[in-house]
Design a protein around this motif. Structure first.
Motif, PDB file in Angstrom:
ATOM      1  N   GLU A 253       8.052 -47.496 -21.469  1.00  0.00           N
ATOM      2  CA  GLU A 253       6.929 -46.583 -21.611  1.00  0.00           C
ATOM      3  C   GLU A 253       5.668 -47.422 -21.800  1.00  0.00           C
ATOM      4  OE1 GLU A 253       7.664 -42.506 -23.445  1.00  0.00           O
ATOM      5  OE2 GLU A 253       9.042 -43.812 -24.566  1.00  0.00           O
ATOM      6  N   VAL A 254       4.650 -47.078 -21.034  1.00  0.00           N
ATOM      7  CA  VAL A 254       3.359 -47.754 -21.116  1.00  0.00           C
ATOM      8  C   VAL A 254       2.348 -46.663 -21.476  1.00  0.00           C
ATOM      9  CG1 VAL A 254       1.662 -49.164 -19.901  1.00  0.00           C
ATOM     10  CG2 VAL A 254       4.097 -49.360 -19.309  1.00  0.00           C
ATOM     11  N   GLY A 255       2.084 -46.515 -22.771  1.00  0.00           N
ATOM     12  CA  GLY A 255       1.287 -45.375 -23.215  1.00  0.00           C
ATOM     13  C   GLY A 255       2.041 -44.105 -22.862  1.00  0.00           C
ATOM     14  N   GLU A 256       1.404 -43.219 -22.096  1.00  0.00           N
ATOM     15  CA  GLU A 256       2.049 -41.979 -21.667  1.00  0.00           C
ATOM     16  C   GLU A 256       2.711 -42.121 -20.292  1.00  0.00           C
ATOM     17  OE1 GLU A 256      -0.586 -38.670 -21.955  1.00  0.00           O
ATOM     18  OE2 GLU A 256      -0.797 -38.873 -24.111  1.00  0.00           O
ATOM     19  N   ASP A 257       2.676 -43.301 -19.710  1.00  0.00           N
ATOM     20  CA  ASP A 257       3.196 -43.534 -18.368  1.00  0.00           C
ATOM     21  C   ASP A 257       4.508 -44.304 -18.426  1.00  0.00           C
ATOM     22  OD1 ASP A 257       0.782 -42.372 -17.396  1.00  0.00           O
ATOM     23  OD2 ASP A 257      -0.226 -44.300 -17.652  1.00  0.00           O
ATOM     24  N   LEU A 258       5.136 -44.478 -17.253  1.00  0.00           N
ATOM     25  CA  LEU A 258       6.410 -45.198 -17.177  1.00  0.00           C
ATOM     26  C   LEU A 258       6.326 -46.353 -16.189  1.00  0.00           C
ATOM     27  CD1 LEU A 258       8.916 -42.194 -16.913  1.00  0.00           C
ATOM     28  CD2 LEU A 258       8.461 -43.619 -18.923  1.00  0.00           C
ATOM     29  N   HIS A 259       6.952 -47.457 -16.555  1.00  0.00           N
ATOM     30  CA  HIS A 259       7.171 -48.565 -15.628  1.00  0.00           C
ATOM     31  C   HIS A 259       8.676 -48.755 -15.488  1.00  0.00           C
ATOM     32  CE1 HIS A 259       7.932 -52.788 -14.458  1.00  0.00           C
ATOM     33  NE2 HIS A 259       7.089 -52.413 -13.523  1.00  0.00           N
ATOM     34  N   LEU A 260       9.152 -48.763 -14.254  1.00  0.00           N
ATOM     35  CA  LEU A 260      10.566 -48.963 -13.964  1.00  0.00           C
ATOM     36  C   LEU A 260      10.718 -50.261 -13.185  1.00  0.00           C
ATOM     37  CD1 LEU A 260      11.270 -45.378 -12.541  1.00  0.00           C
ATOM     38  CD2 LEU A 260      11.369 -46.121 -14.923  1.00  0.00           C
ATOM     39  N   LEU A 261      11.714 -51.052 -13.538  1.00  0.00           N
ATOM     40  CA  LEU A 261      12.058 -52.263 -12.811  1.00  0.00           C
ATOM     41  C   LEU A 261      13.497 -52.094 -12.339  1.00  0.00           C
ATOM     42  CD1 LEU A 261      11.479 -55.133 -11.810  1.00  0.00           C
ATOM     43  CD2 LEU A 261      12.212 -55.961 -14.066  1.00  0.00           C
ATOM     44  N   LEU A 262      13.675 -52.001 -11.026  1.00  0.00           N
ATOM     45  CA  LEU A 262      14.974 -51.728 -10.425  1.00  0.00           C
ATOM     46  C   LEU A 262      15.398 -52.938  -9.608  1.00  0.00           C
ATOM     47  CD1 LEU A 262      17.125 -49.519  -9.933  1.00  0.00           C
ATOM     48  CD2 LEU A 262      15.713 -48.704  -8.044  1.00  0.00           C
ATOM     49  N   THR A 263      16.452 -53.636 -10.058  1.00  0.00           N
ATOM     50  CA  THR A 263      16.853 -54.875  -9.392  1.00  0.00           C
ATOM     51  C   THR A 263      18.365 -54.968  -9.279  1.00  0.00           C
ATOM     52  OG1 THR A 263      16.888 -56.065 -11.500  1.00  0.00           O
ATOM     53  CG2 THR A 263      14.838 -56.182 -10.214  1.00  0.00           C
ATOM     54  N   GLY A 264      18.806 -55.841  -8.386  1.00  0.00           N
ATOM     55  CA  GLY A 264      20.239 -56.063  -8.292  1.00  0.00           C
ATOM     56  C   GLY A 264      20.619 -56.850  -7.064  1.00  0.00           C
ATOM     57  N   GLY A 265      21.934 -56.945  -6.882  1.00  0.00           N
ATOM     58  CA  GLY A 265      22.473 -57.711  -5.774  1.00  0.00           C
ATOM     59  C   GLY A 265      22.566 -59.181  -6.137  1.00  0.00           C
ATOM     60  N   THR A 266      22.694 -60.010  -5.115  1.00  0.00           N
ATOM     61  CA  THR A 266      22.815 -61.445  -5.336  1.00  0.00           C
ATOM     62  C   THR A 266      21.470 -62.140  -5.436  1.00  0.00           C
ATOM     63  OG1 THR A 266      23.003 -61.761  -2.951  1.00  0.00           O
ATOM     64  CG2 THR A 266      25.066 -61.596  -4.203  1.00  0.00           C
ATOM     65  N   LYS A 267      20.403 -61.455  -4.974  1.00  0.00           N
ATOM     66  CA  LYS A 267      19.061 -62.035  -5.013  1.00  0.00           C
ATOM     67  C   LYS A 267      18.051 -60.978  -5.450  1.00  0.00           C
ATOM     68  CE  LYS A 267      20.158 -65.092  -1.162  1.00  0.00           C
ATOM     69  NZ  LYS A 267      19.928 -65.362   0.256  1.00  0.00           N
ATOM     70  N   PRO A 268      18.049 -60.618  -6.747  1.00  0.00           N
ATOM     71  CA  PRO A 268      17.051 -59.652  -7.221  1.00  0.00           C
ATOM     72  C   PRO A 268      15.649 -60.201  -6.968  1.00  0.00           C
ATOM     73  CG  PRO A 268      18.717 -60.072  -8.902  1.00  0.00           C
ATOM     74  CD  PRO A 268      18.923 -61.087  -7.819  1.00  0.00           C
ATOM     75  N   HIS A 269      14.717 -59.323  -6.680  1.00  0.00           N
ATOM     76  CA  HIS A 269      13.361 -59.747  -6.331  1.00  0.00           C
ATOM     77  C   HIS A 269      12.420 -58.553  -6.433  1.00  0.00           C
ATOM     78  CE1 HIS A 269      15.182 -58.072  -2.723  1.00  0.00           C
ATOM     79  NE2 HIS A 269      13.961 -57.751  -2.331  1.00  0.00           N
ATOM     80  N   VAL A 270      11.151 -58.793  -6.210  1.00  0.00           N
ATOM     81  CA  VAL A 270      10.183 -57.706  -6.090  1.00  0.00           C
ATOM     82  C   VAL A 270       9.881 -57.571  -4.600  1.00  0.00           C
ATOM     83  CG1 VAL A 270       7.869 -56.886  -6.647  1.00  0.00           C
ATOM     84  CG2 VAL A 270       9.213 -58.082  -8.381  1.00  0.00           C
ATOM     85  N   GLY A 271      10.471 -56.549  -4.000  1.00  0.00           N
ATOM     86  CA  GLY A 271      10.267 -56.301  -2.577  1.00  0.00           C
ATOM     87  C   GLY A 271       9.398 -55.094  -2.323  1.00  0.00           C
ATOM     88  N   CYS A 272       9.163 -54.299  -3.384  1.00  0.00           N
ATOM     89  CA  CYS A 272       8.428 -53.054  -3.223  1.00  0.00           C
ATOM     90  C   CYS A 272       7.801 -52.634  -4.543  1.00  0.00           C
ATOM     91  CB  CYS A 272       9.402 -51.969  -2.739  1.00  0.00           C
ATOM     92  SG  CYS A 272       8.631 -50.391  -2.389  1.00  0.00           S
ATOM     93  N   VAL A 273       6.666 -51.973  -4.441  1.00  0.00           N
ATOM     94  CA  VAL A 273       6.017 -51.350  -5.590  1.00  0.00           C
ATOM     95  C   VAL A 273       5.650 -49.934  -5.172  1.00  0.00           C
ATOM     96  CG1 VAL A 273       4.038 -51.404  -7.164  1.00  0.00           C
ATOM     97  CG2 VAL A 273       5.033 -53.558  -6.356  1.00  0.00           C
TER      98      VAL A 273
END
Length: 129
Positions: A20-40
């Motif tokens: 929770e970021v104040g009244e908002d939400l931040h989600l971090l969804l990762t997995g597999g053999t090479k987790p990464h940031v591929g999308c926002v």
């Protein structure tokens, strides 16, 4: 509040971190053999265009070239924005070399299960703005 949900797959794991970021939400969804940031994905709740009291979401998406992570990040961001009536950002990436169509379906199903798990936890929702 911070919470982590991990879902076991037949070929790896999928992890969702919720902050929770104040009244908002931040989600971090990762997995597999090479987790990464591929999308926002930024999902903003709004009244449904169909009318009534339903909440829908409008999303903005940034993808890394060649990445297919939008399907899982967009689903999670939009579901949480609608269900919680909160601005939601989902960042993430899931990678497995030579992933099959069946494994992709398993990942998508796991993401839906994670969203249901959060919804079933009965987190209070904000009233529409």
């Amino acid at each position: 509040m911070e919470r982590t949900i991990t879902k076991s797959l037949s070929f790896g794991e999928l992890t969702l971190q919720i902050t929770e970021v104040g009244e908002d939400l931040h989600l971090l969804l990762t997995g597999g053999t090479k987790p990464h940031v591929g999308c926002v994905v930024l999902a903003v709740p709004r009244p449904s265009l169909a009318g009534g009291k339903d909440i829908a979401a409008t999303s903005s998406v940034l993808n890394l070239t060649g990445h297919k992570d939008e399907a899982i990040c967009r689903y999670m961001a939009e579901e949480m924005a609608k269900r919680e009536n909160k601005v939601t950002v989902c960042t993430g990436g899931f990678h497995v070399d030579d992933i099959t169509k069946e494994q992709i379906a398993e990942v998508l199903s796991a993401v839906k299960d994670m969203a249901e798990t959060l919804h079933a936890a009965g987190r209070p929702s904000r009233a529409p703005q």
